[in-house]
Design an enzyme around this catalytic site. Structure first.
Site, PDB file in Angstrom:
ATOM      1  N   ASP A  27      35.442  39.666  32.571  1.00  0.00           N
ATOM      2  CA  ASP A  27      35.167  39.967  31.155  1.00  0.00           C
ATOM      3  C   ASP A  27      36.318  40.756  30.541  1.00  0.00           C
ATOM      4  O   ASP A  27      37.024  41.480  31.241  1.00  0.00           O
ATOM      5  CB  ASP A  27      33.852  40.754  31.065  1.00  0.00           C
ATOM      6  CG  ASP A  27      33.299  40.772  29.647  1.00  0.00           C
ATOM      7  OD1 ASP A  27      33.684  39.899  28.841  1.00  0.00           O
ATOM      8  OD2 ASP A  27      32.483  41.662  29.351  1.00  0.00           O
ATOM      9  N   ASN A  29      38.609  39.305  28.110  1.00  0.00           N
ATOM     10  CA  ASN A  29      39.733  38.483  27.621  1.00  0.00           C
ATOM     11  C   ASN A  29      39.941  38.636  26.120  1.00  0.00           C
ATOM     12  O   ASN A  29      41.072  38.758  25.635  1.00  0.00           O
ATOM     13  CB  ASN A  29      39.478  36.991  27.902  1.00  0.00           C
ATOM     14  CG  ASN A  29      39.452  36.674  29.378  1.00  0.00           C
ATOM     15  OD1 ASN A  29      39.778  37.516  30.203  1.00  0.00           O
ATOM     16  ND2 ASN A  29      39.055  35.455  29.709  1.00  0.00           N
ATOM     17  N   TRP A  32      41.402  42.014  25.225  1.00  0.00           N
ATOM     18  CA  TRP A  32      42.815  42.063  25.647  1.00  0.00           C
ATOM     19  C   TRP A  32      43.691  41.425  24.564  1.00  0.00           C
ATOM     20  O   TRP A  32      44.739  41.967  24.201  1.00  0.00           O
ATOM     21  CB  TRP A  32      42.969  41.315  26.973  1.00  0.00           C
ATOM     22  CG  TRP A  32      44.340  41.335  27.557  1.00  0.00           C
ATOM     23  CD1 TRP A  32      44.839  42.234  28.452  1.00  0.00           C
ATOM     24  CD2 TRP A  32      45.415  40.396  27.306  1.00  0.00           C
ATOM     25  NE1 TRP A  32      46.142  41.923  28.778  1.00  0.00           N
ATOM     26  CE2 TRP A  32      46.524  40.801  28.083  1.00  0.00           C
ATOM     27  CE3 TRP A  32      45.539  39.261  26.500  1.00  0.00           C
ATOM     28  CZ2 TRP A  32      47.739  40.111  28.079  1.00  0.00           C
ATOM     29  CZ3 TRP A  32      46.746  38.573  26.488  1.00  0.00           C
ATOM     30  CH2 TRP A  32      47.836  39.008  27.285  1.00  0.00           C
ATOM     31  N   HIS A  44      42.091  34.272  27.010  1.00  0.00           N
ATOM     32  CA  HIS A  44      41.536  33.364  28.024  1.00  0.00           C
ATOM     33  C   HIS A  44      42.670  32.731  28.838  1.00  0.00           C
ATOM     34  O   HIS A  44      42.545  32.567  30.051  1.00  0.00           O
ATOM     35  CB  HIS A  44      40.689  32.271  27.363  1.00  0.00           C
ATOM     36  CG  HIS A  44      39.489  32.802  26.633  1.00  0.00           C
ATOM     37  ND1 HIS A  44      38.665  33.768  27.169  1.00  0.00           N
ATOM     38  CD2 HIS A  44      38.965  32.514  25.411  1.00  0.00           C
ATOM     39  CE1 HIS A  44      37.695  34.049  26.303  1.00  0.00           C
ATOM     40  NE2 HIS A  44      37.860  33.306  25.233  1.00  0.00           N
ATOM     41  N   LEU A 138      39.136  29.585  52.131  1.00  0.00           N
ATOM     42  CA  LEU A 138      38.402  30.353  51.121  1.00  0.00           C
ATOM     43  C   LEU A 138      37.516  29.372  50.357  1.00  0.00           C
ATOM     44  O   LEU A 138      37.982  28.308  49.962  1.00  0.00           O
ATOM     45  CB  LEU A 138      39.373  31.014  50.132  1.00  0.00           C
ATOM     46  CG  LEU A 138      38.715  31.738  48.949  1.00  0.00           C
ATOM     47  CD1 LEU A 138      38.212  33.117  49.365  1.00  0.00           C
ATOM     48  CD2 LEU A 138      39.680  31.900  47.778  1.00  0.00           C
ATOM     49  N   ARG A 191      32.628  43.670  37.850  1.00  0.00           N
ATOM     50  CA  ARG A 191      32.684  43.265  36.448  1.00  0.00           C
ATOM     51  C   ARG A 191      33.807  44.030  35.792  1.00  0.00           C
ATOM     52  O   ARG A 191      33.805  45.260  35.770  1.00  0.00           O
ATOM     53  CB  ARG A 191      31.372  43.526  35.710  1.00  0.00           C
ATOM     54  CG  ARG A 191      31.464  43.048  34.247  1.00  0.00           C
ATOM     55  CD  ARG A 191      30.175  43.088  33.468  1.00  0.00           C
ATOM     56  NE  ARG A 191      30.373  42.466  32.153  1.00  0.00           N
ATOM     57  CZ  ARG A 191      29.490  41.727  31.524  1.00  0.00           C
ATOM     58  NH1 ARG A 191      28.321  41.493  32.072  1.00  0.00           N
ATOM     59  NH2 ARG A 191      29.766  41.213  30.328  1.00  0.00           N
TER      60      ARG A 191
HETATM   61  C1  IPE Z   1      29.787  37.104  30.796  1.00  0.00           C
HETATM   62  O1  IPE Z   1      30.626  37.615  29.800  1.00  0.00           O
HETATM   63  C2  IPE Z   1      30.133  35.684  31.081  1.00  0.00           C
HETATM   64  C3  IPE Z   1      31.473  35.412  31.605  1.00  0.00           C
HETATM   65  C4  IPE Z   1      32.388  36.263  31.924  1.00  0.00           C
HETATM   66  C5  IPE Z   1      31.756  34.030  31.778  1.00  0.00           C
HETATM   67  P1  IPE Z   1      30.152  37.775  28.296  1.00  0.00           P
HETATM   68  O2  IPE Z   1      31.230  38.452  27.587  1.00  0.00           O
HETATM   69  O3  IPE Z   1      29.694  36.470  27.757  1.00  0.00           O
HETATM   70  O4  IPE Z   1      28.878  38.723  28.462  1.00  0.00           O
HETATM   71  P2  IPE Z   1      28.029  39.519  27.347  1.00  0.00           P
HETATM   72  O5  IPE Z   1      27.548  38.511  26.346  1.00  0.00           O
HETATM   73  O6  IPE Z   1      28.929  40.517  26.735  1.00  0.00           O
HETATM   74  O7  IPE Z   1      26.920  40.150  28.119  1.00  0.00           O
HETATM   75  C1  IPE Z   2      35.294  36.744  29.253  1.00  0.00           C
HETATM   76  O1  IPE Z   2      35.990  37.408  28.249  1.00  0.00           O
HETATM   77  C2  IPE Z   2      35.542  35.262  29.235  1.00  0.00           C
HETATM   78  C3  IPE Z   2      34.371  34.451  28.882  1.00  0.00           C
HETATM   79  C4  IPE Z   2      33.182  34.898  28.585  1.00  0.00           C
HETATM   80  C5  IPE Z   2      34.572  33.025  28.878  1.00  0.00           C
HETATM   81  P1  IPE Z   2      35.366  37.578  26.807  1.00  0.00           P
HETATM   82  O2  IPE Z   2      35.771  36.413  25.969  1.00  0.00           O
HETATM   83  O3  IPE Z   2      33.901  37.811  26.877  1.00  0.00           O
HETATM   84  O4  IPE Z   2      36.115  38.875  26.316  1.00  0.00           O
HETATM   85  P2  IPE Z   2      35.524  40.060  25.442  1.00  0.00           P
HETATM   86  O5  IPE Z   2      34.290  40.556  26.131  1.00  0.00           O
HETATM   87  O6  IPE Z   2      35.204  39.494  24.093  1.00  0.00           O
HETATM   88  O7  IPE Z   2      36.618  41.057  25.397  1.00  0.00           O
HETATM   89 MG    MG Z   3      32.776  39.502  27.003  1.00  0.00          MG
END
Ligand code: IPE
Ligand code: IPE
Ligand code: MG
Length: 250
Positions: A27, A29, A32, A44, A138, A191
């Site tokens: 989580d 991306n 960032w 991403h 792996l 996480r």
């Molecule tokens: C969880 O991240 C799913 C993935 C990393 C693929 P999210 O960013 O979607 O989670 P919430 O919605 O903040 O809980």
């Molecule tokens: C996780 O990063 C990637 C996916 C859920 C696909 P996010 O896109 O949720 O990044 P934030 O949480 O918005 O920073």
């Molecule tokens: Mg997220």
């Protein structure tokens, strides 16, 4: 169906110094990218690069199973353009990486409701799994359109269809139908991105997993960060319901 691994609730598992199975919610991306005034998709893209480093680091530590949450069943709620960019990235990553994974002895598995993906993506997944199916250095699992609740309900429904005459289901009967029945339960959950929640990841399988949360955003997470998480894991006392004294007796 053969049950290869023990359940942490049915019996006390043997905890090892190196986690056999690491499961990660990648989580952060979007944040960032935002910090750099870039579009979310740039985050991403950078995130995909980190996947490669973390796979390599897991192999070096001797981790046997790595599971990465790439797209949750709730991520369809995001803006259409972001969802389609994520799908494109998934396709590109498979096209680019499967041969390299195969050469490195990695077995690829994808879990989740794949029926919602494009035929092209479904075919790439099928081909990638088939090609790498014999590898055992792996086991890399990508959770895509995955939800923990979906997994449990899917398992129950498949079990019911196969056993219409049996009235009650129990743990030993259910677990072979869960999508990750080929892997032990995760020892270490990570996480990134600072949130302390499970977000419908492996809700059944995480019952006794050690949970590690870090503020590091996924595109900044590398081999050093993984080593820190493993060092943290090694300090945990995994009691599985017992007392500390009982652990010393063994
Ligand atoms: C969880 O991240 C799913 C993935 C990393 C693929 P999210 O960013 O979607 O989670 P919430 O919605 O903040 O809980
Ligand atoms: C996780 O990063 C990637 C996916 C859920 C696909 P996010 O896109 O949720 O990044 P934030 O949480 O918005 O920073
Ligand atoms: Mg997220």
């Amino acid at each position: 169906m053969l049950r290869k691994f023990f359940s942490s609730t049915a019996e006390v598992p043997q905890a090892s110094a190196i986690p056999r199975h690491v499961a990660i919610i990648m989580d952060g991306n979007g944040r960032w990218a935002k910090k750099r005034l870039l579009p979310r998709v740039a985050g991403h893209q950078q995130g995909v690069e980190r996947v490669r480093d973390v796979i390599q680091a897991c192999i070096e530590h001797g981790v046997g199973y790595l599971t990465l949450f790439a797209f949750s069943s709730e991520n369809w709620r995001r803006p259409k353009e972001e969802v389609s960019k994520l799908m494109e990235l998934f396709v590109m990553a498979l096209e680019r990486e499967v041969d390299k994974m195969h050469k490195n002895g990695i077995r690829l598995q994808v879990v989740g409701d794949l029926s919602q993906f494009s035929p092209q993506l479904q075919e790439l997944i099928r081909a990638g799994e088939a090609k790498t199916g014999g590898n055992d250095r792996l086991v890399l699992t990508i959770a895509a359109n995955y939800g923990g609740r979906w997994d449990i309900l899917n398992a129950v429904n498949r079990w019911l269809a196969a056993n219409p005459e049996v009235e009650q289901i129990d743990e030993a009967r259910l677990t072979p139908y869960l999508s990750m029945a080929y892997a032990p339960e995760p020892d270490l959950f990570i996480r990134t991105g600072g949130e302390q929640r499970i977000s419908n990841f492996l809700v059944w399988q995480l019952a006794y997993t050690e949970l590690y949360f870090t503020d590091i955003l996924w595109p900044d997470f590398g081999a050093e960060s993984l080593a820190q998480a493993i060092a943290w894991y090694q300090k945990r006392e995994r009691r599985f319901g017992r007392t500390s004294e009982q652990l010393l007796e063994r």
